[in-house]
Enzyme design. Structure first.
Site, mmCIF file in Angstrom:
data_model
loop_
_atom_site.group_PDB
_atom_site.id
_atom_site.type_symbol
_atom_site.label_atom_id
_atom_site.label_comp_id
_atom_site.label_asym_id
_atom_site.label_seq_id
_atom_site.Cartn_x
_atom_site.Cartn_y
_atom_site.Cartn_z
ATOM 1 N N HIS A 82 0.838 -1.195 0.000
ATOM 2 C CA HIS A 82 0.000 0.000 0.000
ATOM 3 C C HIS A 82 0.869 1.238 0.000
ATOM 4 O O HIS A 82 1.797 1.361 0.777
ATOM 5 C CB HIS A 82 -0.906 0.017 1.235
ATOM 6 N N ASP A 161 -15.020 4.084 8.330
ATOM 7 C CA ASP A 161 -13.931 4.935 7.855
ATOM 8 C C ASP A 161 -14.433 5.942 6.829
ATOM 9 O O ASP A 161 -14.022 7.096 6.834
ATOM 10 C CB ASP A 161 -12.804 4.092 7.254
ATOM 11 N N ARG A 168 -13.808 14.194 9.093
ATOM 12 C CA ARG A 168 -12.506 14.787 9.455
ATOM 13 C C ARG A 168 -12.106 15.858 8.446
ATOM 14 O O ARG A 168 -11.519 16.873 8.787
ATOM 15 C CB ARG A 168 -11.432 13.697 9.509
ATOM 16 N N SER A 183 -7.229 4.689 9.887
ATOM 17 C CA SER A 183 -8.001 4.778 8.646
ATOM 18 C C SER A 183 -7.357 3.915 7.556
ATOM 19 O O SER A 183 -8.012 3.079 6.920
ATOM 20 C CB SER A 183 -8.069 6.253 8.218
ATOM 21 N N LYS A 187 -8.546 -0.348 6.250
ATOM 22 C CA LYS A 187 -8.865 -0.756 4.879
ATOM 23 C C LYS A 187 -7.979 -1.919 4.429
ATOM 24 O O LYS A 187 -8.430 -2.839 3.751
ATOM 25 C CB LYS A 187 -8.712 0.446 3.928
HETATM 26 N N1 URA Z 1 -5.565 8.209 3.663
HETATM 27 C C1 URA Z 1 -6.542 7.536 4.292
HETATM 28 O O1 URA Z 1 -7.031 6.540 3.790
HETATM 29 N N2 URA Z 1 -6.949 7.968 5.490
HETATM 30 C C2 URA Z 1 -6.441 9.064 6.090
HETATM 31 O O2 URA Z 1 -6.859 9.389 7.179
HETATM 32 C C3 URA Z 1 -5.432 9.765 5.426
HETATM 33 C C4 URA Z 1 -5.010 9.313 4.211
#
Ligand code: URA
Ligand code: CA
Length: 433
Positions: A82, A161, A168, A183, A187
């Protein structure tokens, strides 16, 4: 349990417990806890932080807010990679077939690009016929058969999320390490891989611009992964300037083909070998990073990596003849050369500024619903450390529109050229395991 008590607890700097974190994430996902209370809590977390245990608990609660992908039908150790997002970051296009060619199963769930950073799916769609709209069963079959497949992101993954990230965004609470780390990691964990290699970008083109902050984020993510039972490591890599020479979808496919032929840009090739080596070791296809690197290099030299790319493209409906004839990729109507107004050494290239220039050409999305033009983008001729003469081309712009003065100016402004010699910047700053 009352949400107001949890906000107060965090506001006063105390650690939240598992059932408290579960209460708030479940309530937020189902709608019994309103946006305004989560906003206040996010702000309290922003100022008070979270300890490692709380951060892992939060991640786990977000994972459980939705569907998780079961990859157990795929043989072998599934390793995911990632990237936290960069400009012209062509690594996934290269890495997926490269590590698959040495036996690592790559079951990749990818996204589309937004803003100044590109997405892997958009890039792959520059290949005629290529589709990521495949069923989960096809996805698993393809990985078992070819050791590589890419699928679009499922809608029901980590719904908490999705809500929290949007909230946010409008409450000035994005920039909090526990919130970012949970976050991203939620994922990754929900997508079912056994091990995770993170490419954490630092510099102007990254969303973490300072090295110290980037390192804290990388450490937080590695800790979460390991705490939740996934082998995780992080490579901190440079995103001060764009990676490689190409920015834009079709242009990056061409760059990936070059790299898989062993003639790619030095920085992109090196980053792929570094990330790839960690993936190969996690997948237990080599005992050491050196051995893994050797396997990958051999695959590049022998053409095995490139033929694996061919197989991967064909298996998802794409026209693999682009590999032998890149003129079949989408091509923009105009090529315009941006020339240097000075003589000297390139001392800086502002990656996000160039990324935005590529987006303005149509290579990326300004908003989630914008459509993109796969053919356009930038081809850098000079990178940091290179010598340039006055009037020499620094960037070739691929565009379908001739009225782009503002974009050309932005490109010129992204480059700093100085009399004094500058060295090539570091590519890999640190490795966190
Ligand atoms: N990328 C994400 O998936 N989440 C965040 O909080 C910041 C960057
Ligand atoms: Ca690139």
């Amino acid at each position: 349990m009352r949400m107001v008590d949890l906000i107060e607890k965090k506001r006063d700097g105390k650690a939240l417990l598992k059932d408290e974190i579960d209460f708030m994430i479940e309530g937020y996902t189902t709608g019994t806890v309103p946006d305004y209370q989560i906003s206040a809590l996010a702000m309290a977390i922003y100022f008070q932080g979270m300890n490692e245990e709380e951060t892992a608990l939060l991640t786990d609660a977000i994972v459980r807010s939705g569907e998780t992908i079961d990859l157990s039908a795929i043989k072998g150790i599934k390793v995911d990679k990632h990237s936290t997002g960069g400009v012209g970051d062509t690594t996934t296009l290269v890495l997926a077939p490269l590590v698959a060619s040495v036996g690592v199963p790559v079951a990749k769930m990818s996204g589309r690009g937004l803003g100044h950073t590109g997405g892997t799916i958009d890039k792959l769609e520059a290949i005629k016929g290529f589709s990521v709209e495949i069923t989960n069963d096809t996805f698993i079959d393809l990985v078992n058969k070819n050791r590589v497949a890419v699928i679009g992101q499922t809608d029901n993954l980590t719904p908490a999320d999705k809500k929290l990230y949007s909230l946010r965004d409008v409450t000035a609470t994005v920039n909090s390490i526990p919130l970012i780390a949970s976050s991203i990691m939620s994922k990754k964990i929900a997508s079912g891989a056994d091990a995770i290699v993170l490419d954490v970008k630092t510099g102007a083109g990254a969303f973490m611009k300072e090295f110290d902050e980037t390192k804290k984020l990388a450490k937080a993510m590695v800790k979460i992964g390991n705490d939740l039972g996934k082998k995780t490591s992080a490579i901190i890599s440079d995103m001060g300037q764009p990676l490689g020479y190409a920015i834009g979808n079709a242009l990056e496919v061409k760059e990936a083909i070059d790299t898989l032929q062993g003639k790619g840009p030095d920085d992109l090739s090196e980053l792929c070998l570094t990330l790839g080596s960690h993936m190969v070791v996690f997948a237990e296809k080599a005992k050491s990073l050196e051995e893994a690197r050797g396997l990958l290099k051999q695959s590049l030299q022998s053409g095995k990596a490139l033929s694996h790319f061919k197989l991967f493209i064909e298996s998802q409906g794409g026209d693999s003849s682009v590999i032998d004839d890149v003129s079949k990729l989408p091509k923009a109507k105009y090529e315009m050369e941006v020339k240097s107004q000075k003589e000297g050494y390139v001392s800086n290239i502002i990656a996000d500024k160039l990324g935005t220039a590529a987006m303005m050409l149509g290579a990326g999305r300004a908003t989630k619903t914008s459509t993109i033009d796969l053919s356009v983008g930038l081809e850098l001729r000079k990178k940091v450390g290179d010598y340039v003469k006055e009037g020499e081309t620094i960037v070739v712009v691929h565009s379908n529109n001739q009225q782009i003065e503002d974009i050309l100016l932005r490109i010129i402004d992204s480059y700093t050229i100085k009399k004094e010699k500058t060295s090539t910047p570091h590519l890999i700053y640190d490795v966190i395991t």
